[in-house]
Write a protein that holds these residues in place. Structure first.
Motif, PDB file in Angstrom:
ATOM      1  N   ARG A  44     -71.308 107.756 -64.185  1.00 15.45           N
ATOM      2  CA  ARG A  44     -70.687 107.581 -65.498  1.00 15.45           C
ATOM      3  C   ARG A  44     -70.911 106.976 -66.934  1.00 15.45           C
ATOM      4  O   ARG A  44     -71.411 105.749 -66.402  1.00 15.45           O
ATOM      5  CB  ARG A  44     -68.932 107.273 -65.459  1.00 15.45           C
ATOM      6  CG  ARG A  44     -68.134 108.004 -64.024  1.00 15.45           C
ATOM      7  CD  ARG A  44     -66.790 107.767 -64.752  1.00 15.45           C
ATOM      8  NE  ARG A  44     -66.447 108.343 -62.353  1.00 15.45           N
ATOM      9  CZ  ARG A  44     -66.610 107.329 -61.352  1.00 15.45           C
ATOM     10  NH1 ARG A  44     -66.638 106.195 -60.947  1.00 15.45           N
ATOM     11  NH2 ARG A  44     -65.655 108.561 -60.139  1.00 15.45           N
TER      12      ARG A  44
ATOM     13  N   ASP B 108     -69.454 104.661 -68.383  1.00 11.42           N
ATOM     14  CA  ASP B 108     -68.775 102.958 -68.761  1.00 11.42           C
ATOM     15  C   ASP B 108     -69.589 102.382 -67.226  1.00 11.42           C
ATOM     16  O   ASP B 108     -69.159 100.902 -67.101  1.00 11.42           O
ATOM     17  CB  ASP B 108     -67.560 102.875 -68.080  1.00 11.42           C
ATOM     18  CG  ASP B 108     -66.767 104.135 -67.279  1.00 11.42           C
ATOM     19  OD1 ASP B 108     -67.638 104.137 -66.429  1.00 11.42           O
ATOM     20  OD2 ASP B 108     -65.462 103.467 -66.479  1.00 11.42           O
TER      21      ASP B 108
ATOM     22  N   SER C 231     -69.315 103.105 -63.666  1.00 10.77           N
ATOM     23  CA  SER C 231     -68.962 103.096 -62.361  1.00 10.77           C
ATOM     24  C   SER C 231     -69.740 104.598 -61.835  1.00 10.77           C
ATOM     25  O   SER C 231     -70.324 105.542 -62.577  1.00 10.77           O
ATOM     26  CB  SER C 231     -67.242 103.497 -62.537  1.00 10.77           C
ATOM     27  OG  SER C 231     -67.243 104.537 -63.866  1.00 10.77           O
ATOM     28  N   THR C 232     -69.290 104.742 -60.775  1.00 12.38           N
ATOM     29  CA  THR C 232     -69.892 105.790 -60.116  1.00 12.38           C
ATOM     30  C   THR C 232     -69.101 106.169 -59.010  1.00 12.38           C
ATOM     31  O   THR C 232     -68.454 105.744 -58.623  1.00 12.38           O
ATOM     32  CB  THR C 232     -70.981 104.804 -59.412  1.00 12.38           C
ATOM     33  OG1 THR C 232     -70.630 103.789 -58.186  1.00 12.38           O
ATOM     34  CG2 THR C 232     -72.494 104.762 -60.039  1.00 12.38           C
ATOM     35  N   GLY C 233     -69.196 107.926 -58.574  1.00 10.21           N
ATOM     36  CA  GLY C 233     -67.892 108.266 -58.031  1.00 10.21           C
ATOM     37  C   GLY C 233     -69.176 109.246 -57.120  1.00 10.21           C
ATOM     38  O   GLY C 233     -70.309 109.401 -57.535  1.00 10.21           O
TER      39      GLY C 233
ATOM     40  N   ARG D  53     -62.104 107.321 -51.166  1.00 12.30           N
ATOM     41  CA  ARG D  53     -60.528 106.798 -51.342  1.00 12.30           C
ATOM     42  C   ARG D  53     -60.394 105.968 -49.757  1.00 12.30           C
ATOM     43  O   ARG D  53     -60.400 104.833 -49.398  1.00 12.30           O
ATOM     44  CB  ARG D  53     -59.717 106.710 -52.335  1.00 12.30           C
ATOM     45  CG  ARG D  53     -60.166 107.104 -53.918  1.00 12.30           C
ATOM     46  CD  ARG D  53     -59.303 107.495 -54.733  1.00 12.30           C
ATOM     47  NE  ARG D  53     -58.499 108.779 -54.266  1.00 12.30           N
ATOM     48  CZ  ARG D  53     -57.575 109.294 -55.094  1.00 12.30           C
ATOM     49  NH1 ARG D  53     -56.728 108.265 -55.538  1.00 12.30           N
ATOM     50  NH2 ARG D  53     -56.654 110.109 -54.237  1.00 12.30           N
TER      51      ARG D  53
ATOM     52  N   GLU E  69     -72.386 106.735 -51.962  1.00 13.85           N
ATOM     53  CA  GLU E  69     -71.910 105.032 -53.387  1.00 13.85           C
ATOM     54  C   GLU E  69     -73.362 103.936 -52.955  1.00 13.85           C
ATOM     55  O   GLU E  69     -73.125 104.079 -54.610  1.00 13.85           O
ATOM     56  CB  GLU E  69     -70.201 104.583 -51.822  1.00 13.85           C
ATOM     57  CG  GLU E  69     -69.740 104.589 -52.355  1.00 13.85           C
ATOM     58  CD  GLU E  69     -68.183 103.556 -51.672  1.00 13.85           C
ATOM     59  OE1 GLU E  69     -68.874 103.238 -50.940  1.00 13.85           O
ATOM     60  OE2 GLU E  69     -66.884 104.360 -51.409  1.00 13.85           O
TER      61      GLU E  69
END
Length: 346
Positions: free
Chosen positions: A124, A126, A128-130, A148, A181
């Motif tokens: 992303r 910002d 961050s990752t997903g 999660r 991840e």
């Protein structure tokens, strides 16, 4: 599986040369069908970096093939390994089609059925990752992985047995999470380094505003932006500088055959108010918004950067084509007009 799914063959890469921080995504799509035919292989794997196809394998071909110039930075060993991995999954996915047909009580029933798998990760803006994993059957959700929890989610009773088996294998669950991840993100950054010249380029949109009158009815104005990259864009219609969001119909942002994008937005209005409307285009890569409108007789007019025509601070938009060689017709704009051949089938 896609690159990095098996083995440790990317170890030693430092991540240098990666492109801008995002947003970017790496996605792989697997498809197996119950009844293959001409032009429809029994098993197919494709890989996308953002919206760009770079990887292809199917059961009728000779092996994994590059689909973007930058991925050819990988040598023969890479493609040999990807072919070996894809062929390893081919038999499993052909079996998955049969198993899914049994779960849905469709065994012995002729007809085309598909079993699909999509996985990948995103980087992303910002930083961050997903990650994401999802299975589908005949166009419906079958199983999805919740990173999660981490657990598998079954939206239908037919997938409950498969969910139970997947959740029970704790080692597999940890491998799945580790790949999404860590390894997937490493591959994403590596590929961004390969394709940064293509993915970091900035193409300004060509704009066109046209109008069509309905006999005894309203006028429809259509604003089209074409040939821009990257994908981010916001088209809106303004009346005297105020947004007409509730009256605007958008056609989405769609790819062109050359790797750029096009988008359109229409609005219906009283023919007498045609001159009060302006199309407003905003993009993150533009220093100022682009604004365009129509004259009393709908026609090509220049796009402007900044305030609308006649307003303080208005100026011609540099690099914006007022009359490009062609702009394709899209539903909601000029129905029936000729399309660019590269858009056929979209």
């Amino acid at each position: 599986a896609g690159p990095g799914e098996r083995g440790c063959w990317l170890w030693g890469w430092t991540g240098k040369g990666a492109a801008d921080p995002g947003p970017h995504s790496l996605r792989y799509f697997y498809t197996a069908v119950s009844e293959p035919g001409p032009g429809l292989p029994q098993f197919t794997v494709v890989g996308y970096l953002d919206d760009q196809l770079f990887f292809h394998f199917d059961s009728e071909g000779k092996g994994a093939q590059p689909r973007a110039p930058w991925i050819q930075a990988e040598g023969p060993e890479y493609w040999d390994r990807q072919t070996w991995i894809a062929k390893g999954w081919q038999e499993a996915f052909n079996g998955n089609v049969r198993i899914a047909m049994e779960h849905y009580n469709q065994s012995g029933v002729r007809g085309l059925h598909t079993f699909q798998y999509m996985y990948g990760c995103q980087l992303r803006a910002d930083g961050s990752t997903g990650g994401f994993r999802q299975y589908g059957y005949d166009g419906r959700d079958f199983l999805s992985y919740d990173t999660r929890t981490p657990t598998w989610v079954a939206p239908s009773k037919e997938a409950e047995i498969t969910k139970g088996k997947m959740d029970a294998d704790r080692r597999l669950s940890q491998q799945q999470r580790d790949y999404l991840e860590r390894k997937c993100v490493e591959w994403l950054q590596k590929y961004l380094g390969y394709g940064k010249e293509t993915l970091q380029r900035r193409e300004r949109p060509a704009m066109r505003v046209t109008g069509r009158d309905a006999p005894g009815g309203p006028t429809t104005l259509c604003c089209r932006a074409h040939g821009f990259y990257p994908r981010d864009i916001a088209l809106s219609w303004l009346r005297k500088g105020e947004s007409r969001e509730q009256e605007t119909w958008r056609g989405g942002v769609l790819p062109n055959g050359d790797g750029t994008y096009h988008a359109w937005a229409t609005v219906e209005l009283d023919p007498r108010e045609r001159g009060l409307y302006r199309c407003h285009v905003e993009r993150e890569s533009l220093a100022q918004p682009l604004v365009a409108g129509v004259t009393a007789e709908p026609a090509w007019i220049p796009a402007r950067a900044g305030p609308g025509p006649g307003q303080p601070g208005s100026q011609p938009g540099r690099g914006v084509t007022a009359e490009p060689t062609w702009i394709p017709a899209w539903p909601g704009c000029d129905r029936g007009a000729s399309l660019d051949p590269s858009l056929a089938g979209l």
